[in-house]
Design an enzyme around this catalytic site. Sequence first.
Site, PDB file in Angstrom:
ATOM      1  N   HIS A   1      18.443  -8.283  58.060  1.00  0.00           N
ATOM      2  CA  HIS A   1      19.722  -7.858  58.842  1.00  0.00           C
ATOM      3  C   HIS A   1      20.265  -7.370  57.595  1.00  0.00           C
ATOM      4  O   HIS A   1      20.479  -7.740  56.333  1.00  0.00           O
ATOM      5  CB  HIS A   1      20.603  -9.283  59.000  1.00  0.00           C
ATOM      6  CG  HIS A   1      21.957  -9.016  59.578  1.00  0.00           C
ATOM      7  ND1 HIS A   1      22.302  -9.356  60.659  1.00  0.00           N
ATOM      8  CD2 HIS A   1      22.927  -8.316  58.963  1.00  0.00           C
ATOM      9  CE1 HIS A   1      23.757  -9.194  60.999  1.00  0.00           C
ATOM     10  NE2 HIS A   1      23.942  -8.400  59.940  1.00  0.00           N
TER      11      HIS A   1
ATOM     12  N   HIS B   1      23.817  -6.468  64.464  1.00  0.00           N
ATOM     13  CA  HIS B   1      22.633  -6.664  63.815  1.00  0.00           C
ATOM     14  C   HIS B   1      21.613  -5.366  63.500  1.00  0.00           C
ATOM     15  O   HIS B   1      21.473  -4.704  64.727  1.00  0.00           O
ATOM     16  CB  HIS B   1      21.729  -7.613  64.649  1.00  0.00           C
ATOM     17  CG  HIS B   1      20.411  -8.089  64.044  1.00  0.00           C
ATOM     18  ND1 HIS B   1      20.215  -9.057  63.134  1.00  0.00           N
ATOM     19  CD2 HIS B   1      19.184  -7.593  64.191  1.00  0.00           C
ATOM     20  CE1 HIS B   1      18.873  -8.781  62.909  1.00  0.00           C
ATOM     21  NE2 HIS B   1      18.274  -7.753  63.437  1.00  0.00           N
TER      22      HIS B   1
ATOM     23  N   ASP C   1      26.426 -15.095  47.838  1.00  0.00           N
ATOM     24  CA  ASP C   1      24.997 -15.292  47.892  1.00  0.00           C
ATOM     25  C   ASP C   1      24.715 -16.662  47.576  1.00  0.00           C
ATOM     26  O   ASP C   1      25.209 -17.073  46.446  1.00  0.00           O
ATOM     27  CB  ASP C   1      24.261 -14.324  47.075  1.00  0.00           C
ATOM     28  CG  ASP C   1      22.710 -14.366  47.306  1.00  0.00           C
ATOM     29  OD1 ASP C   1      22.266 -13.064  47.974  1.00  0.00           O
ATOM     30  OD2 ASP C   1      21.979 -15.344  47.273  1.00  0.00           O
TER      31      ASP C   1
ATOM     32  N   HIS D   1      22.141  -5.914  54.557  1.00  0.00           N
ATOM     33  CA  HIS D   1      23.225  -6.260  53.904  1.00  0.00           C
ATOM     34  C   HIS D   1      23.062  -5.391  52.380  1.00  0.00           C
ATOM     35  O   HIS D   1      22.053  -4.978  51.920  1.00  0.00           O
ATOM     36  CB  HIS D   1      22.753  -7.628  53.449  1.00  0.00           C
ATOM     37  CG  HIS D   1      21.420  -8.096  53.068  1.00  0.00           C
ATOM     38  ND1 HIS D   1      20.294  -8.220  53.825  1.00  0.00           N
ATOM     39  CD2 HIS D   1      20.903  -8.276  51.839  1.00  0.00           C
ATOM     40  CE1 HIS D   1      19.160  -8.420  53.069  1.00  0.00           C
ATOM     41  NE2 HIS D   1      19.577  -8.671  51.959  1.00  0.00           N
TER      42      HIS D   1
ATOM     43  N   ASN E   1      17.803  -3.835  49.908  1.00  0.00           N
ATOM     44  CA  ASN E   1      16.558  -3.859  50.204  1.00  0.00           C
ATOM     45  C   ASN E   1      16.067  -3.388  51.432  1.00  0.00           C
ATOM     46  O   ASN E   1      16.606  -3.717  52.257  1.00  0.00           O
ATOM     47  CB  ASN E   1      15.940  -5.262  49.732  1.00  0.00           C
ATOM     48  CG  ASN E   1      15.946  -5.485  48.174  1.00  0.00           C
ATOM     49  OD1 ASN E   1      15.795  -4.619  47.387  1.00  0.00           O
ATOM     50  ND2 ASN E   1      16.293  -6.887  48.069  1.00  0.00           N
TER      51      ASN E   1
ATOM     52  N   GLY F   1      11.125  -6.449  48.777  1.00  0.00           N
ATOM     53  CA  GLY F   1      11.253  -7.950  49.020  1.00  0.00           C
ATOM     54  C   GLY F   1      12.426  -8.186  49.804  1.00  0.00           C
ATOM     55  O   GLY F   1      12.748  -9.431  49.700  1.00  0.00           O
TER      56      GLY F   1
ATOM     57  N   CYS G   1      22.976 -13.354  61.272  1.00  0.00           N
ATOM     58  CA  CYS G   1      23.628 -13.544  62.684  1.00  0.00           C
ATOM     59  C   CYS G   1      24.392 -14.999  62.807  1.00  0.00           C
ATOM     60  O   CYS G   1      25.434 -15.121  63.327  1.00  0.00           O
ATOM     61  CB  CYS G   1      22.698 -13.251  63.772  1.00  0.00           C
ATOM     62  SG  CYS G   1      22.631 -11.310  63.924  1.00  0.00           S
TER      63      CYS G   1
HETATM   64  P1  AMP Z   1      17.027  -9.844  50.414  1.00  0.00           P
HETATM   65  O1  AMP Z   1      16.048 -10.199  49.334  1.00  0.00           O
HETATM   66  O2  AMP Z   1      17.458  -8.469  49.774  1.00  0.00           O
HETATM   67  O3  AMP Z   1      16.705  -9.847  51.737  1.00  0.00           O
HETATM   68  O4  AMP Z   1      18.225 -10.700  50.245  1.00  0.00           O
HETATM   69  C1  AMP Z   1      18.466 -11.854  50.932  1.00  0.00           C
HETATM   70  C2  AMP Z   1      19.519 -12.613  49.983  1.00  0.00           C
HETATM   71  O5  AMP Z   1      20.121 -13.479  50.980  1.00  0.00           O
HETATM   72  C3  AMP Z   1      19.083 -13.542  48.977  1.00  0.00           C
HETATM   73  O6  AMP Z   1      19.606 -12.967  47.876  1.00  0.00           O
HETATM   74  C4  AMP Z   1      19.191 -14.835  49.408  1.00  0.00           C
HETATM   75  O7  AMP Z   1      19.817 -15.606  48.130  1.00  0.00           O
HETATM   76  C5  AMP Z   1      20.541 -14.769  50.249  1.00  0.00           C
HETATM   77  N1  AMP Z   1      20.660 -15.949  51.175  1.00  0.00           N
HETATM   78  C6  AMP Z   1      19.788 -16.359  52.071  1.00  0.00           C
HETATM   79  N2  AMP Z   1      20.386 -17.397  52.930  1.00  0.00           N
HETATM   80  C7  AMP Z   1      21.575 -17.415  52.420  1.00  0.00           C
HETATM   81  C8  AMP Z   1      22.609 -18.091  53.045  1.00  0.00           C
HETATM   82  N3  AMP Z   1      22.466 -19.238  53.917  1.00  0.00           N
HETATM   83  N4  AMP Z   1      24.055 -18.042  52.410  1.00  0.00           N
HETATM   84  C9  AMP Z   1      23.997 -17.197  51.552  1.00  0.00           C
HETATM   85  N5  AMP Z   1      23.186 -16.210  50.920  1.00  0.00           N
HETATM   86  C10 AMP Z   1      22.005 -16.452  51.530  1.00  0.00           C
HETATM   87 ZN    ZN Z   2      21.318 -10.563  62.246  1.00  0.00          ZN
END
Ligand code: AMP
Ligand code: ZN
Length: 115
Positions: free
Chosen positions: A98, A46, A30, A100, A87, A93, A7
């Site tokens: 949020h 959200h 990412d 994605h 996920n 994990g 967010c």
């Molecule tokens: P998940 O484990 O499916 O919740 O994936 C979360 C993803 O968000 C991971 O691959 C992180 O590398 C990515 N992530 C976390 N913070 C950021 C950020 N500030 N900018 C871009 N990607 C992010």
């Molecule tokens: Zn959010």
Amino acid sequence: MDDCIFCKIIQGKIPSEKVYEDNEVLAFKDIQPAAPIHILVIPKKHIENILEVSPKDSDLIVKIFQTINKLAKDLGVEKDGFRIITNCGRDSGQEVMHLHFHLLAGKKMGPKIVS
Ligand code: AMP
Ligand code: ZN
């Protein structure tokens, strides 16, 4: 959501490398890429994860998949292929609560989805 990192990215409070944005959907790189192309596609609304998706979100979910479709073509990976992962919850994990979709591409993926 005040304490949600995605967010904050949507609101511009945390920087990101955006690759697509409209009123409802945002796509950005990412920060820790797991493949040469690793993009996160998220709704601006959200929603924690798939468990929170309701029939009211049906247009939004279609929009997300249309965005993935467009990005795959814009990035030129529609021919070689790509992988979409979302996920949901502790065992998966999921780190960011949020919804994605990880768009992974640019290399031949291994046969294992679960490790
Ligand atoms: P998940 O484990 O499916 O919740 O994936 C979360 C993803 O968000 C991971 O691959 C992180 O590398 C990515 N992530 C976390 N913070 C950021 C950020 N500030 N900018 C871009 N990607 C992010
Ligand atoms: Zn959010």
